[in-house]
Design a protein around this motif. Structure first.
Motif, PDB file in Angstrom:
ATOM      1  N   PRO A 196     -36.574 -23.409  -5.629  1.00  0.00           N
ATOM      2  CA  PRO A 196     -35.491 -22.444  -5.856  1.00  0.00           C
ATOM      3  C   PRO A 196     -34.881 -22.560  -7.253  1.00  0.00           C
ATOM      4  CG  PRO A 196     -35.232 -23.522  -3.732  1.00  0.00           C
ATOM      5  CD  PRO A 196     -36.298 -24.277  -4.459  1.00  0.00           C
ATOM      6  N   ASN A 197     -34.780 -23.780  -7.768  1.00  0.00           N
ATOM      7  CA  ASN A 197     -34.212 -23.968  -9.102  1.00  0.00           C
ATOM      8  C   ASN A 197     -35.154 -23.479 -10.193  1.00  0.00           C
ATOM      9  OD1 ASN A 197     -32.017 -25.115  -7.853  1.00  0.00           O
ATOM     10  ND2 ASN A 197     -32.557 -27.220  -8.355  1.00  0.00           N
ATOM     11  N   ILE A 198     -36.453 -23.685  -9.992  1.00  0.00           N
ATOM     12  CA  ILE A 198     -37.436 -23.210 -10.968  1.00  0.00           C
ATOM     13  C   ILE A 198     -37.399 -21.689 -11.052  1.00  0.00           C
ATOM     14  CG2 ILE A 198     -39.913 -23.001 -11.434  1.00  0.00           C
ATOM     15  CD1 ILE A 198     -40.242 -25.834 -10.303  1.00  0.00           C
ATOM     16  N   LEU A 199     -37.379 -21.027  -9.888  1.00  0.00           N
ATOM     17  CA  LEU A 199     -37.356 -19.563  -9.876  1.00  0.00           C
ATOM     18  C   LEU A 199     -36.063 -19.020 -10.467  1.00  0.00           C
ATOM     19  CD1 LEU A 199     -38.919 -18.779  -6.374  1.00  0.00           C
ATOM     20  CD2 LEU A 199     -40.020 -18.671  -8.618  1.00  0.00           C
ATOM     21  N   LYS A 200     -34.943 -19.659 -10.127  1.00  0.00           N
ATOM     22  CA  LYS A 200     -33.654 -19.200 -10.649  1.00  0.00           C
ATOM     23  C   LYS A 200     -33.589 -19.378 -12.157  1.00  0.00           C
ATOM     24  CE  LYS A 200     -28.662 -19.974 -10.356  1.00  0.00           C
ATOM     25  NZ  LYS A 200     -27.576 -20.790  -9.719  1.00  0.00           N
ATOM     26  N   ALA A 201     -34.031 -20.526 -12.653  1.00  0.00           N
ATOM     27  CA  ALA A 201     -33.988 -20.780 -14.092  1.00  0.00           C
ATOM     28  C   ALA A 201     -34.891 -19.805 -14.835  1.00  0.00           C
ATOM     29  CB  ALA A 201     -34.410 -22.218 -14.380  1.00  0.00           C
ATOM     30  N   ALA A 202     -36.081 -19.531 -14.308  1.00  0.00           N
ATOM     31  CA  ALA A 202     -36.988 -18.584 -14.956  1.00  0.00           C
ATOM     32  C   ALA A 202     -36.362 -17.191 -15.022  1.00  0.00           C
ATOM     33  CB  ALA A 202     -38.315 -18.535 -14.207  1.00  0.00           C
TER      34      ALA A 202
ATOM     35  N   ALA B 199     -24.126 -29.549   2.642  1.00  0.00           N
ATOM     36  CA  ALA B 199     -23.258 -28.500   3.190  1.00  0.00           C
ATOM     37  C   ALA B 199     -22.685 -27.617   2.085  1.00  0.00           C
ATOM     38  CB  ALA B 199     -22.123 -29.132   3.998  1.00  0.00           C
ATOM     39  N   SER B 200     -22.501 -28.168   0.891  1.00  0.00           N
ATOM     40  CA  SER B 200     -21.915 -27.397  -0.207  1.00  0.00           C
ATOM     41  C   SER B 200     -22.967 -26.787  -1.131  1.00  0.00           C
ATOM     42  CB  SER B 200     -20.987 -28.303  -1.035  1.00  0.00           C
ATOM     43  OG  SER B 200     -21.706 -29.374  -1.623  1.00  0.00           O
ATOM     44  N   THR B 201     -24.247 -26.877  -0.735  1.00  0.00           N
ATOM     45  CA  THR B 201     -25.338 -26.400  -1.573  1.00  0.00           C
ATOM     46  C   THR B 201     -26.288 -25.530  -0.762  1.00  0.00           C
ATOM     47  OG1 THR B 201     -25.242 -28.459  -2.853  1.00  0.00           O
ATOM     48  CG2 THR B 201     -27.227 -27.112  -3.094  1.00  0.00           C
ATOM     49  N   GLU B 202     -26.507 -24.306  -1.203  1.00  0.00           N
ATOM     50  CA  GLU B 202     -27.509 -23.467  -0.556  1.00  0.00           C
ATOM     51  C   GLU B 202     -28.883 -24.099  -0.748  1.00  0.00           C
ATOM     52  OE1 GLU B 202     -27.215 -20.972   1.316  1.00  0.00           O
ATOM     53  OE2 GLU B 202     -25.132 -20.349   1.035  1.00  0.00           O
ATOM     54  N   PRO B 203     -29.675 -24.227   0.318  1.00  0.00           N
ATOM     55  CA  PRO B 203     -30.964 -24.904   0.169  1.00  0.00           C
ATOM     56  C   PRO B 203     -31.954 -24.142  -0.697  1.00  0.00           C
ATOM     57  CG  PRO B 203     -30.744 -23.940   2.354  1.00  0.00           C
ATOM     58  CD  PRO B 203     -29.395 -23.828   1.701  1.00  0.00           C
ATOM     59  N   GLY B 204     -31.892 -22.823  -0.675  1.00  0.00           N
ATOM     60  CA  GLY B 204     -32.869 -22.024  -1.401  1.00  0.00           C
ATOM     61  C   GLY B 204     -34.124 -21.820  -0.574  1.00  0.00           C
ATOM     62  N   SER B 205     -34.903 -20.868  -0.972  1.00  0.00           N
ATOM     63  CA  SER B 205     -36.057 -20.460  -0.177  1.00  0.00           C
ATOM     64  C   SER B 205     -37.301 -21.283  -0.492  1.00  0.00           C
ATOM     65  CB  SER B 205     -36.362 -18.978  -0.427  1.00  0.00           C
ATOM     66  OG  SER B 205     -37.581 -18.614   0.206  1.00  0.00           O
ATOM     67  N   LEU B 206     -38.070 -21.574   0.562  1.00  0.00           N
ATOM     68  CA  LEU B 206     -39.400 -22.154   0.412  1.00  0.00           C
ATOM     69  C   LEU B 206     -40.456 -21.211   0.976  1.00  0.00           C
ATOM     70  CD1 LEU B 206     -39.204 -26.008   1.100  1.00  0.00           C
ATOM     71  CD2 LEU B 206     -39.718 -24.824  -1.029  1.00  0.00           C
ATOM     72  N   ASP B 207     -40.143 -19.917   0.981  1.00  0.00           N
ATOM     73  CA  ASP B 207     -41.107 -18.912   1.415  1.00  0.00           C
ATOM     74  C   ASP B 207     -42.081 -18.654   0.273  1.00  0.00           C
ATOM     75  OD1 ASP B 207     -39.863 -18.693   3.871  1.00  0.00           O
ATOM     76  OD2 ASP B 207     -38.522 -17.090   3.190  1.00  0.00           O
TER      77      ASP B 207
ATOM     78  N   VAL C  10     -33.042 -16.483 -15.001  1.00  0.00           N
ATOM     79  CA  VAL C  10     -31.917 -16.507 -15.939  1.00  0.00           C
ATOM     80  C   VAL C  10     -32.416 -16.525 -17.378  1.00  0.00           C
ATOM     81  CG1 VAL C  10     -29.982 -17.897 -16.758  1.00  0.00           C
ATOM     82  CG2 VAL C  10     -30.324 -17.575 -14.303  1.00  0.00           C
ATOM     83  N   LEU C  11     -33.477 -17.284 -17.631  1.00  0.00           N
ATOM     84  CA  LEU C  11     -34.013 -17.400 -18.985  1.00  0.00           C
ATOM     85  C   LEU C  11     -34.867 -16.202 -19.373  1.00  0.00           C
ATOM     86  CD1 LEU C  11     -35.081 -21.159 -18.954  1.00  0.00           C
ATOM     87  CD2 LEU C  11     -32.994 -20.171 -19.903  1.00  0.00           C
ATOM     88  N   GLU C  12     -35.173 -15.351 -18.388  1.00  0.00           N
ATOM     89  CA  GLU C  12     -36.014 -14.163 -18.614  1.00  0.00           C
ATOM     90  C   GLU C  12     -37.392 -14.556 -19.145  1.00  0.00           C
ATOM     91  OE1 GLU C  12     -33.582 -11.723 -21.177  1.00  0.00           O
ATOM     92  OE2 GLU C  12     -32.577 -10.796 -19.466  1.00  0.00           O
ATOM     93  N   VAL C  13     -38.016 -15.526 -18.443  1.00  0.00           N
ATOM     94  CA  VAL C  13     -39.370 -15.944 -18.787  1.00  0.00           C
ATOM     95  C   VAL C  13     -40.239 -15.816 -17.545  1.00  0.00           C
ATOM     96  CG1 VAL C  13     -38.604 -17.534 -20.585  1.00  0.00           C
ATOM     97  CG2 VAL C  13     -38.885 -18.380 -18.252  1.00  0.00           C
ATOM     98  N   ASP C  14     -41.543 -15.767 -17.747  1.00  0.00           N
ATOM     99  CA  ASP C  14     -42.483 -15.653 -16.633  1.00  0.00           C
ATOM    100  C   ASP C  14     -42.396 -16.905 -15.762  1.00  0.00           C
ATOM    101  OD1 ASP C  14     -44.986 -14.345 -15.416  1.00  0.00           O
ATOM    102  OD2 ASP C  14     -45.647 -16.387 -15.866  1.00  0.00           O
ATOM    103  N   SER C  15     -42.195 -16.725 -14.470  1.00  0.00           N
ATOM    104  CA  SER C  15     -41.979 -17.860 -13.582  1.00  0.00           C
ATOM    105  C   SER C  15     -43.225 -18.734 -13.457  1.00  0.00           C
ATOM    106  CB  SER C  15     -41.531 -17.385 -12.191  1.00  0.00           C
ATOM    107  OG  SER C  15     -42.512 -16.539 -11.609  1.00  0.00           O
TER     108      SER C  15
END
Length: 319
Positions: free
Chosen positions: A149-155, A30-38, A157-162
């Motif tokens: 979602p975490n992989i995409l967000k980290a990429a 409930a306190s965490t956005e699930p993030g997209s799996l599209d 933020v780090l400004e690297v190719d996802s």
């Protein structure tokens, strides 16, 4: 994200155990956005290709025969919480009776604590090789998770190719599959040390030897994975590691506190110490010699040998 529903779930914690795990999972989600799996077109195939290439690269680099888990999941954050709640429950089981004089209050506090930790990990874990430690069915297949979602967000933020970042994560997690596949005894070894340590805590004492051995083994696991990454990953990755470490160090005080509580600072130390050990071993011999660490539990280095790889090399040569 619904903070009200999260607080309500914790406040309604019930049962006879120290943690209401159902409530903790509900509150964490409930306190965490699930993030997209599209997934983008061909993205699922790209994950599968990364895992397949990682297996081939690791086998070639280390000469180890192993299979990747049959369970390979692309998850959102809620999926990761659901997949790991049972592991937390198994690990904490020996301490479930430790409720003290005010069981209701203790249960609510414990459930709230686990909620915060699960939510934090759910928002930050990128990939996971899950050996299913302490599982009720010993032969249950291990699993490999990617939290998209975490992989995409980290990429971002780090400004690297996802795509490159995702592939790096896949190679790292597959190195762990190689370790557990090469050493069928490794799961049991970790489980026994973990169980000894937790049982002692449940009885109000601290088994220093059990936790020291657990730390040494995990240092070997993380260090060997780094060794294989150096030899198996088909691209440079020093910039990825540097940026990811800088991001972790640059977080705010609350996030740094959570990392300390979760032992993630210890995990970083295990990476560095283990990597240094195996670099010393391969400088003296080669990757094949380093892989002898998985032949038998007695081949694990001692704490002293981790800081003196030459001593470990000489011991194995005499064996």
């Amino acid at each position: 994200m619904n903070l009200y529903r999260s607080v309500r779930a914790v406040a309604g914690a019930s049962g006879d155990d120290a943690v209401d795990w159902r409530a903790a999972a509900e509150a964490a989600k409930a306190s965490t956005e699930p993030g997209s799996l599209d997934l983008e077109p061909d993205e699922e195939a790209a994950y599968a290709r990364d895992v397949r290439d990682a297996r081939a690269g690791v086998q070639e680099a280390a000469g180890l025969e192993f299979d990747v888990p049959e369970v390979v999941e692309i998850q959102n954050r809620h999926h990761w919480i659901d997949a790991n709640i049972a592991t937390f429950e198994r690990v904490m089981a020996p301490m479930e009776s430790q409720l003290g004089a005010f069981p209701g209050a203790a249960r609510t506090i414990n459930t709230g604590t686990m909620t915060v930790l699960l939510a934090f990990l759910g928002r930050n874990v990128l990939g996971q090789y899950d050996p299913l430690l302490l599982a009720e069915t010993p032969d249950e297949d291990h699993a490999l998770y990617f939290v998209r979602p975490n992989i995409l967000k980290a990429a971002e933020v780090l400004e690297v190719d996802s795509d490159r970042f995702r592939r790096w994560i896949a190679f790292h997690e597959v190195t762990h599959a190689a370790e557990f596949g090469a050493a069928p005894w490794l799961s049991t070894h970790l489980e026994s040390r973990m169980q000894e340590g937790i049982d002692a805590l449940a009885e109000g004492s601290f088994n220093r030897d059990a936790f020291r051995e657990l730390d040494v083994t995990m240092t070997v696991v993380e260090g060997y994975a780094e060794l294989l990454m150096d030899h198996a990953f088909d691209d440079e990755y020093a910039d990825l590691r540097r940026k990811l470490d800088a991001r972790r160090q640059g977080r705010g005080p609350i996030q740094r506190l959570f990392r300390r509580l979760l032992g993630l600072g210890l995990k970083q130390r295990q990476y560095e110490r283990g990597k240094s050990f195996f670099e010393g071993v391969t400088d003296a011999r080669d990757v094949a010699f380093a892989s002898r660490v998985w032949d038998h539990p007695d081949n694990l280095p001692t704490g002293e040998e981790l800081d003196d790889p030459g001593h470990w090399v000489r011991r194995l040569e005499r064996a």
